[in-house]
Every structure is written in C-alpha cells, then in structure tokens.
Enzyme design. Structure first.
Site, PDB file in Angstrom:
ATOM      1  N   ASP A   1      26.336 -44.341  18.772  1.00 50.98           N
ATOM      2  CA  ASP A   1      24.992 -45.269  18.792  1.00 50.98           C
ATOM      3  C   ASP A   1      26.321 -46.501  18.142  1.00 50.98           C
ATOM      4  OD1 ASP A   1      22.433 -46.094  18.527  1.00 50.98           O
ATOM      5  OD2 ASP A   1      22.086 -45.141  16.468  1.00 50.98           O
TER       6      ASP A   1
ATOM      7  N   GLU B   1      28.085 -51.049  20.253  1.00 50.28           N
ATOM      8  CA  GLU B   1      28.504 -52.656  20.646  1.00 50.28           C
ATOM      9  C   GLU B   1      29.700 -53.021  20.377  1.00 50.28           C
ATOM     10  OE1 GLU B   1      25.533 -51.962  19.581  1.00 50.28           O
ATOM     11  OE2 GLU B   1      24.342 -50.910  20.799  1.00 50.28           O
TER      12      GLU B   1
ATOM     13  N   ASP C   1      16.121 -49.228  20.023  1.00 52.36           N
ATOM     14  CA  ASP C   1      15.334 -49.299  19.728  1.00 52.36           C
ATOM     15  C   ASP C   1      14.010 -49.859  20.146  1.00 52.36           C
ATOM     16  OD1 ASP C   1      16.533 -47.801  18.038  1.00 52.36           O
ATOM     17  OD2 ASP C   1      17.635 -49.835  16.674  1.00 52.36           O
TER      18      ASP C   1
END
Ligand SMILES: *[C@@H]1O[C@H](CO)[C@@H](O)[C@H](O)[C@H]1NC(C)=O
Length: 947
Positions: A531, A534, A609
């Site tokens: 996760d 980025e 999300d």
C-alpha cells in the site's frame, strides 16, 4: 488506506481521521492551472487554436536529414526560437518500425542529451531527459521490421512498413506525422500544432526580458512546498488526433466513465484534463478527471469496425486533454466526429507507440507484447478475500475464520492491515496481539486458506529497527535534493525513510527480507499487500515526495514518479518468488495500490479508498473495465465501501457486484462498524452468501479467463465495445459486461431500490437467464427482474462454460470436485467453450502441467477435445486429475423434438456407455433444458456424448 490532508501534527491527523463525512480536499491537489507546465501547454494550445491557419508551428523536419536504415528512420527536427537563444534548437527524431505494424516515435533534445546544460544551484541531478522508463516497462515487442521502405523524401517523406498495409507520412514543415492503415489516416501527430518541447535555456537575471511568464520555470510553490527545478522548464507535449473515431478509452486511473469525456468544458464535460500523477487522494470523488493512485498512459480509440491505440511512455506527471470535433450541421448524419487529444508531460523524452489494431484482441496483444501480460495468479487469489482495518489480534483472526465456517460462507484469504506490526515496523508482529502468528496461519491452512499482510515502502526512522538501520547504512533509501541525505518524511510510523527500488542493490536487499528463514513467523501461506507506494507522504507536496528528491542514478523523482509504485511491488514480488528457495517457487499474490504500465506482470490492484455509498458502487465497474482495457485486468474495488457504513441493501448489492470483480475483497475502514457477512441478519446474510457462492461456482470460468489474459491480454471482464465492435450504439456502455469467453453477460444492480435492470442485448442470439432460463431475444434493451436476492446474469446462446456446484469452504478444497457443463444453444443449435485448469499454485504450468479443453456442441453431440499444445508434457499433472469428471451437463435451449429423449451415448476411446437424459419443457418464456446425469466423462480425456 490513509489519513487525510497534509497536516503535520498528530492532532490534525487524528481529527482528520475522524472526519469521515467531508469530500476530497481539492486544495490538496493541483488543477492544470496550478501546474506550471500544464498551464503553459494549455495556453499554447489556446493560442494556436485561436490563431487558426495564421499560426506557425516552430517545428520543422530537415529534409536532407531523413534516413531510413534497417527499419529505423532518423532525422533532425529544428525548433525555431529567438535569435538570442541561438535561433534554433536541435531535436533528434527517431521512428522505429516494429513487428505487428507498431511504430515508435521518439524525440529528444540534443543539448540536454549531450549534457551541455548548466544545472541551477548545486544540484546533483542528471542533465539528460529521462529515457529509462523503458527499462522498467518494456519486456519485448521491440523486434525491428527491417523491411520498412522509404517511398519518397521531398516536401514530405513516406514510409511503408509492417506485414499489413501500413504507412506513415512525415510532413516536414511544420512537422506532422500521419499514420495510415490501408490508405486511410488513423492517427495524426501534431495536426493541431500543439507540439511543444521546452528547450533548455539559462535563467535570465533580468525578469521578463522575453515577455514570457517565467514564474513557474525555475521553481514552483504549491501548498507551502517549493519545488526547485535545477533543469528549468523541460515539458513536452503533442496533440494526437484520431480521425473519424468518436470514442476513446483507457488512461486509468480515474473515477470516471469507461468512454473518456471531453475535458475543455461544455455540458457534461470536464474543465480539467485527465491527470496522471500517482497520488494518495483522500476521499476521492466520483466522475472526475483528478489523478488517483496509479497510471497507465495507454489509450484506445474505437469506431465501428476499427480500433487503434497509442502508448505514451513517460513516467513523469502527465495531463491529457480530450475534445471531439463538432459535427458539421449541414453534413450527412453518418459523418463521424474525430477525437483530438493533447498529451503533456513535465519531463523526459517524447516516446510514443502507435499500435495499429485493427481490433481489440490485436491491440491488446500488441500492447501486451511491449509491456507484458497479466501474471496468471495463484488460484486462491481469484476467490473471496476478507479484509478490514484491522483484525486486531490473532484471536480475532481465528474467530472470524471459525465464524465463516459456522455460517457456511466460503472464503480463501483473511487480511492484516498495518496494526499487526510492532509500531508500524514492517517485518515485525505486535508482540501482544500477534504473539503466535504461526499457529494463526496454521489454523487457516487447515482449510487451505491464506493470510495477506501489509508491507509498505516507508520504513520507520528508528535506529534500533534492523530494517531501517540496514537500509540507511547501505544507502538504499531515496535521497533528498542534496542527493546525499536519505529523504525523511512522515507516514504511518511517523518519521520515515523510503526504500529506493530504482536501485538494484535496494531491490536485492528488499527481496532478501522475504526469505522464509528471515521474515519472522512467516509461513508459505503468507502473501503481501503493498500500500502507500505512490509513495504517500503525509507532509509532502500533494501527499507525495518532493519532485526534486534524487533516486538511484541521480534521476530526479520528477522523472520517475509514476514508476515508483511499480518498482516497489515488483521487488516484493521477486522476493516472494524466491523466498522458499530454488526449485520451490510458488506463484505469489501481491496487491498494489500504485501502478504503471507493466505492473500487470507482478501484481493485482484495487481502486483504493472508496466510500460506502451508491455512487462509489456504480463507479467501480467503469474503473475496473478501464483497467482491463489498459492491460491490468486483475482489479477490484473494496466491497462494502472503505469509508463509512453501508446500508444493508448497499452491502448486499455490493457483494453481488463484487462477485464479478476480477479481484474480490471485502474491506472496511477502522472507524466503520464490523461487517463480516455473517454478522448480518436474514435475508442479507444469505444474499451475501449466495453471491460469494456464485463466485466460487464460476471459478473455472474466471481462471480460464485469467489464463487467456496471461497470454493474449484479453480483459477478464469485457465491455460491450470490445465484444461488439461494430455496434456503436453500445460504445458508451460501462455498467454491463461479459465474463471471459463464457458468454455470461452480467449487469449487477448498482442503484438503490432497484427492482429490475434494463440490460442491452447486443445481437440476435438468445440470451438465457442464468437462474431460471427465461429467454431474452432481439437486439435492444430488455427489462429483467432484479429483486434484492438476484444478480442480473444472462447466458448468451452459443457458449459452453464449466462450473462447480458443490459448496466448500475454500477454493483449495474444490480442486478435485467434478464439473457441471452448461451448454447454451444459439440460433443454429450449436455452442462452444473452453476450460483451463492447472495446480493453481506453482509455475509448473509454464512447463506444460495443465489441462486445456475445448467443448463443442453440434446439435447431435457434445465433444470434448484437447487444446494442449504439447500434450506429452501434461501427463504427470493429468495423472493427479484423472478422477475429476463432468458430473452433469445442462443443455439450455434444446428444441421440442428433445422432449422424449431418455438416453445418450458416451464414447471414450474404444469404450462407450449409455447415460440418462431428462428434458424439461420450458414454460412462460423459459427455454427447454436437457440434463445429462453423471456421464462419468473425465476432464483429462477426449470423449463425446451423442444424443
Ligand atoms: C522487476 O524485478 C526484476 C528482477 O529484480 C528486474 O529485472 C526488473 O527490471 C524489475 N522490473 C521493475 C518494473 O521493477
């Protein structure tokens, strides 16, 4: 998951976590007008458009420079600039002609290429334009078509190439490229003269000398962060026109429709370009061109009967404007509009692939040849996953595991979010709540279940934490702009550093952390979730890293930003493959949030999300379909919605939809109420259980579809335009789709209170309701009932699909279960289908250990044949499957002459035997159904059933 805003203090963090009702904070992310290079390029486009024919593009290809040698054309483009800047700038052009009729256009800048520029400040950054993206992205497809021919070289040059009728026309002044297929133009570069390569120039000491707005050339401030730009302005842009193509798709990830919208305003259009800049966008909103967590700069254009694509290989921040030409009111109504796109990237070389199609299957295999195909996942990972932030202890996990069994709900994987760690230190376990992770994993293993644990790229900045210590001692973290110090920022663990997975030494080190002997309490049933890659940096500009950070090779983060997530999840994947030692490799499952072109080779993605509301449920299918178009079909959305608490109806509908996501996972935010499916009262619990069971029953279809995707790049769930490329009326449809080659057409309910859905029937074949065999026939919209316990699902006549009808607790326990074959007759009374199966966990399939079967029904007989390319290599595996049989055949849509049929004959080699057949007359719009009971036909052999 992540918390909101780029606030610094813990108090702010806590407050924002609790603030779950607000929408995305637009102010945290740039609009085009707030991004210097986007604003500059849009302004240029506006100026060129306003000037019309009076506009002169400063780019000219020098006729004498054009050469074609062994399939590669080279030439020099001159950009005319002010006298004081030297009058002209040299831009080397190269066009490579590749196999499959693919052409690759690159444009560089000579001065930067040769390093003849001065960096500002004492920057250690590289001077060249970045062109290493291909190193991470391309895995093949680069064979040169050496027979390309330069047909002429005068005012324009013309090259023909490829095994089809492909040509490119190079207009020299102003520079323009037109790509032709069969004599017709399909793609034009710089038709509108928006081409722009910002050349290097020294910063002038007196401001405004040139009359240009230099305010964003040398540094740029946003949200309190200042980006130093040691190389000055260096953006590149190109307009790409698709003449006669009204529809374009792709360039994920955006919470938008499958068919891309216009971005220059007007009713129903966006005001801003689609943005590609991988970002952790908190509480993202639907129907928006805003950037999200991942990006794939691949676009497909579609018109009736023809497809074409472009792949813009650039890993820097990129924006894409889209407009469509207006219809001439006086023209014939059949006149087609054209789509004009405008691609703008902040840095790097211009590198664009022209993929000729001419249909989706060809296009996806052309793109897959370049960037790789989706990995064939371990089979458990296409079953159901149960996640939440967080299962708080090993006892919690064990309890959830037992409850699923108690309520007879199948599931394969339970997940651990960040709280399982000791203080957000990855590769550790919380000593109190997860004191014995092995016994927990062992309990799961009893039912062939797996555990997925989260491992993120931010490493807690703590001297005594061995992972942190090693990474910093070995210098494997991403550096700040000094190029020397490890960059420090704020994330889940507080102060953190970030592994630099662009560094081969960092990758080697990272891989080793997953070694089963090193990773504490990891068993072979543990898989990984990456996760925040980025990367998400809570106190960074736009919640990510500063662009002037320095990676391995002294490349600025600016150049490689969109690749960052992929290099990280790829390193994880490599570690997971190697962890059991040579010869014991198993297919790992890795989920990533951030991705780029090529990520499909090693990871699945999910849409981040989302929120527990209906708009996010209906947004998910267009997003997942877009992923499939762009070569990364292993995609899903959090079932139930991450933020907030879904109503019971929404929850039930979301499971019915989720059962059709290639990646099917329930997930929930830490502040949401517990929502394991068994907690719901009836009828909701049963509705959800049925949806999950439907997925398990259809796993053979899903796995077979993944197998095809892994070889040819065909999406797992396929939108209308891919299946019916001549039927323009359905090109915008993105709420119904086909599943693999099964002929299953699904339109899960995504609206509150729905009692039915209108499903678009695309052709004249019969479509049978999956649950009651009602026949729908005739092109156009048909209303089909969809009460809460029903997911609208039709079977197209002409297809055969395998399924498994016994309910088990996990997919692993179904491995040797028998199959049911569903044969859906078309208008001619025939049908066909496939089944692919292997051990679902090792790489032995690559050595031929698989079963690949074809099924044909020709009115008189059902014939099972072999599709295996090298049958001798399958023998050992077939032995393990020899008892697996077809236990039932359903023939849907047989004629009335079947009504008195009582038996059929099975033939296998020399042997044959009789089986019972019973036929039910379909009443009130339902099809006749014939059932063959237990033909005892083994799945590993050739046989036929004669009727
Ligand atoms: C993935 O890892 C392999 C092995 O370390 C490496 O060769 C390849 O370049 C990596 N690809 C990406 C995209 O990081």
């Amino acid at each position: 998951m992540r918390r909101p805003s780029s606030g610094l203090t813990l108090v702010v963090l806590l407050l924002s976590v609790l603030d779950l009702t607000s929408a995305v904070k637009h102010g945290d992310f740039k609009t085009c007008a707030q991004s210097g290079f986007c604003r500059r390029n849009r302004a240029l486009a506006e100026e060129a458009t306003a000037a019309g024919p009076a506009w002169t593009s400063p780019y000219e290809l020098e006729t004498e420079s054009v050469k074609l040698d062994q399939g590669v054309l080279t030439g020099t483009i001159w950009k005319t600039v002010a006298e004081k800047d030297g009058g002209r700038v040299e831009l080397p052009l190269q066009i490579s002609f590749l196999d499959d009729g693919v052409a690759r256009v690159t444009i560089d800048e000579a001065k930067r290429q040769k390093g003849e520029i001065k960096l500002r400040g004492d920057s250690k950054a590289r001077k060249e334009r970045y062109k290493e993206a291909e190193k991470w992205v391309l895995v093949g497809g680069k064979n040169i078509f050496a027979n390309a021919k330069l047909e002429s070289r005068d005012q324009e040059s013309r090259v023909s190439y490829g095994f089809g009728d492909f040509q490119v026309v190079l207009q020299h002044k102003p520079f323009k490229l037109t790509f032709l297929r069969n004599g017709e133009p399909h793609i034009v570069l710089n038709e509108r003269n928006f081409m722009n390569i910002e050349h290097w120039r020294p910063k002038r000491e007196q401001e405004g000398e040139e009359g240009e707005d230099e305010s964003t050339w040398w540094d740029e401030t946003f949200g309190g962060n200042t980006d130093s730009k040691p190389r000055g302005p260096e953006s590149l842009a190109m307009d790409i026109t698709f003449p006669g193509y009204e529809f374009v798709y792709g360039i994920p990830e955006h919470a938008s429709s499958l068919a891309l919208k216009e971005t220059r305003g007007g009713e129903g259009n966006y005001e801003d370009p689609y943005r590609l800049y991988n970002s952790d966008v908190f509480e993202y909103e639907v129907n928006s061109p805003m950037t999200l967590y991942g990006s794939i700069p691949f676009m497909q254009a579609q018109k009736a009967g023809s497809t074409i694509g472009v792949f813009w290989l650039n890993a820097a921040e990129t924006w894409v404007d889209i407009v469509k030409s207006q219809k001439n009111p006086k023209a014939l109504s059949t006149e087609k509009r054209s789509t004009h796109t405008h691609w703008m990237s902040e840095s790097g070389v211009l590198d664009v692939f022209i993929l000729p199609g001419p249909n989706s299957a060809h296009l996806y295999s052309q793109y897959g040849a370049l960037t790789g195909y989706t990995a064939l996942p371990p089979e458990f990972s296409i079953a159901y996953h149960q996640c939440r932030w967080n299962y708080i202890s090993q006892d919690d996990v064990k309890d959830v595991d037992r409850k699923f069994d108690k309520f007879d709900i199948p599931y394969d994987v339970i997940w651990l979010d960040i709280e399982y760690t000791d203080n957000k230190k990855y590769f550790t376990w919380d000593p109190l709540t997860f004191s014995d992770p092995i016994s927990m994993q062992n309990q799961l293993a009893e039912r062939e279940r797996k555990l997925v644990a989260i491992i993120d790229p931010h490493i807690r900045n703590e001297g005594s934490y061995p992972v942190s210590k090693e990474m910093n001692e070995k210098g494997l973290a991403t550096k700040d702009k000094s190029g020397e110090k490890s960059y420090e920022g704020w994330c889940w663990p507080g102060s953190s550093h970030w592994i630099d997975a662009f560094n081969p030494a960092a990758v080697a080190w990272w891989k080793n952390l997953f070694d089963i002997k090193k990773f504490p309490s990891a068993t072979k049933n543990l898989h990984i979730w990456n996760d925040m890659n980025e990367p998400s940096v809570f106190n960074g500009p736009e919640t990510t890293m500063p662009k002037d950070n320095i990676h391995h090779g002294n490349w600025e983060h600016r150049d490689v930003h969109n690749l960052n997530g992929m290099t990280f999840h790829n390193a994880t994947y490599e570690g997971m493959v190697a962890r059991l030692g040579k010869g014991n490799e198993k297919r790992p499952f890795v989920l990533t949030r951030s991705f780029f072109a090529g990520s499909q080779r090693t990871a699945a993605m999910w849409t981040g999300d989302n929120q527990a509301d209906w708009s996010h449920l209906s947004q998910a299918f267009p997003m997942i379909l877009s992923q499939g178009i762009a070569g990364m079909p292993f995609a899903g959305a959090d079932v139930g919605g991450f933020f907030g608490n879904p109503s019971k109806e929404l929850f039930a509908r979301w499971y019915q939809a989720g059962a059709f996501y290639p990646f099917f996972r329930g997930h929930a935010h830490i502040d949401s109420k517990r929502r394991e499916p068994y907690l719901y009262e009836e009828p909701y619990r049963s509705i959800v259980r049925d949806a999950i069971r439907l997925r398990y029953s259809l796993l053979p279809i899903w796995y077979s579809a993944f197998q095809r995707a892994s070889f040819e790049g065909m999406p797992i769930i396929r939108p209308h335009f891919v299946m019916f490329p001549d039927d323009e009326a359905g090109f915008a449809i993105d709420d119904q789709f086909f599943v693999g080659d099964s002929g299953l057409l699904a339109k899960p309910v995504v609206k509150e209170g729905a009692e039915s859905v209108d499903i678009y029937i695309p052709d004249d074949e019969p479509y049978y309701n999956y649950f009651d065999q009602t026949v729908y026939k005739g092109k156009g919209y048909k209303k089909i009932p969809a009460p809460l316990d029903t997911v609208p699902l039709l079977m197209r006549g002409g297809h055969i699909f395998p399924r498994k009808d016994r309910h088990r607790r996990s997919s692993g326990l179904m491995k040797h279960d028998p199959y049911t074959l569903v044969v859906n007759l078309n208008n001619n009374g025939v049908a066909g289908g496939v089944l692919y199966v292997d051990d679902g966990e090792t790489f032995d399939n690559q050595k031929g250990a698989y079963v690949h079967r074809s099924f044909m029904f020709n009115r008189k007989a059902l014939i099972c044949g072999n599709l295996h390319l090298e049958p001798s290599k399958a023998e050992a595996y077939e032995k393990t499957m020899e008892d697996v049989r077809v236990e039932k055949v359903l023939l849907v849509g047989v004629g009335d002459e079947w009504l008195d049929k009582k038996t059929a004959k099975v033939t296998l080699g020399e042997k044959n035997w009789e089986v019972e057949v019973s036929v039910t007359k379909g009443r009130r719009g339902k099809a006749n159904v014939a059932v063959v009971r237990d033909p005892k036909a083994p799945i590993t052999q050739d046989w036929q059933i004669e009727f």
